[in-house]
Design a protein around this motif. Structure first.
Motif: not given
Length: 215
Positions: A117-118, A121, A205-212
């Motif tokens: 979850t965001e 992170q 989902d294993k993508i490295d997102h640009d999390y806030n």
């Protein structure tokens, strides 16, 4: 009464923990650093005997040599784990240990929890430490060693204790309890996501997102 407001706040938090299945009658304990001389801490048997219905005076004031300064009750044997955190990192202001329902699935299986979850992170990897008996010096040392590996900058930590529960550290009680809530939601999601992934319904989902990561 020393630290009355802080002791009232801690009594309120542990009451919520029990009501929300974030700990159980098998145990759990929470402490908060007041200054370089004192911590406040829940007494032994807070769950088994009192079901986390504590008065502020049952929240103990304890010095750094583990002596009771004020309060009604005995010191939990797991104080060694709390002291290991405080003495290893002076920036840690709260140590929260519970037997949280959703997170216990991963702790009991002895596996790291996927961080999905965001909201979680900022915790990074949510690892499960190798088994050591509850209240033992070995368990306190495993926690201390893990904190050393993370470095002094890692004040916010969520650690799984194999077959035992979860350990949260942060700068204060409010933030530590916030992390416990986030961890429990992540555990619920992670359990379902692993099943979906294994059954071929949807892959994790294993993508490295640009999390806030701002609070």
């Amino acid at each position: 009464m020393l630290y009355q407001q802080e002791r009232e706040e801690l009594a309120n938090v542990v009451k919520k923990m029990f009501a929300r299945y974030e700990t159980n009658t098998a145990g759990g304990n929470v402490s908060v650093r007041m200054n370089e001389n004192h911590i406040i801490m829940t007494p032994t048997h807070m769950s088994q005997k009192y079901h986390c219905e504590l008065s502020p005076y049952q929240i103990l004031v304890v010095d750094m040599d583990e002596n009771i300064v004020e309060g009604d009750g005995g010191i939990t044997r797991e104080i060694n784990m709390h002291m290991a955190c405080y003495k290893e990192n002076e920036k840690i202001g709260c140590v929260l240990h519970g037997h949280a329902l959703q997170s216990m699935v991963f702790a009991t299986m002895g596996i790291d929890m996927p961080n999905l979850t965001e909201a979680t992170q900022k915790l990074g990897d949510i690892v499960c430490l190798d088994f050591a008996p509850a209240t033992s010096p070995e368990l306190a040392e495993k926690v201390r060693t893990h904190l050393v590996s993370k470095g002094k900058a890692a004040v916010t930590n969520a650690i799984l204790l194999n077959k035992h529960g979860v350990l949260i550290t942060d700068t204060d009680l409010t933030k530590a309890y916030d992390i416990l809530g986030r961890l429990e939601y992540n555990a619920y999601i992670a359990e379902k996501a692993l099943l979906f992934d294994k059954l071929g319904i949807a892959a994790i989902d294993k993508i490295d997102h640009d999390y806030n990561l701002d609070e």
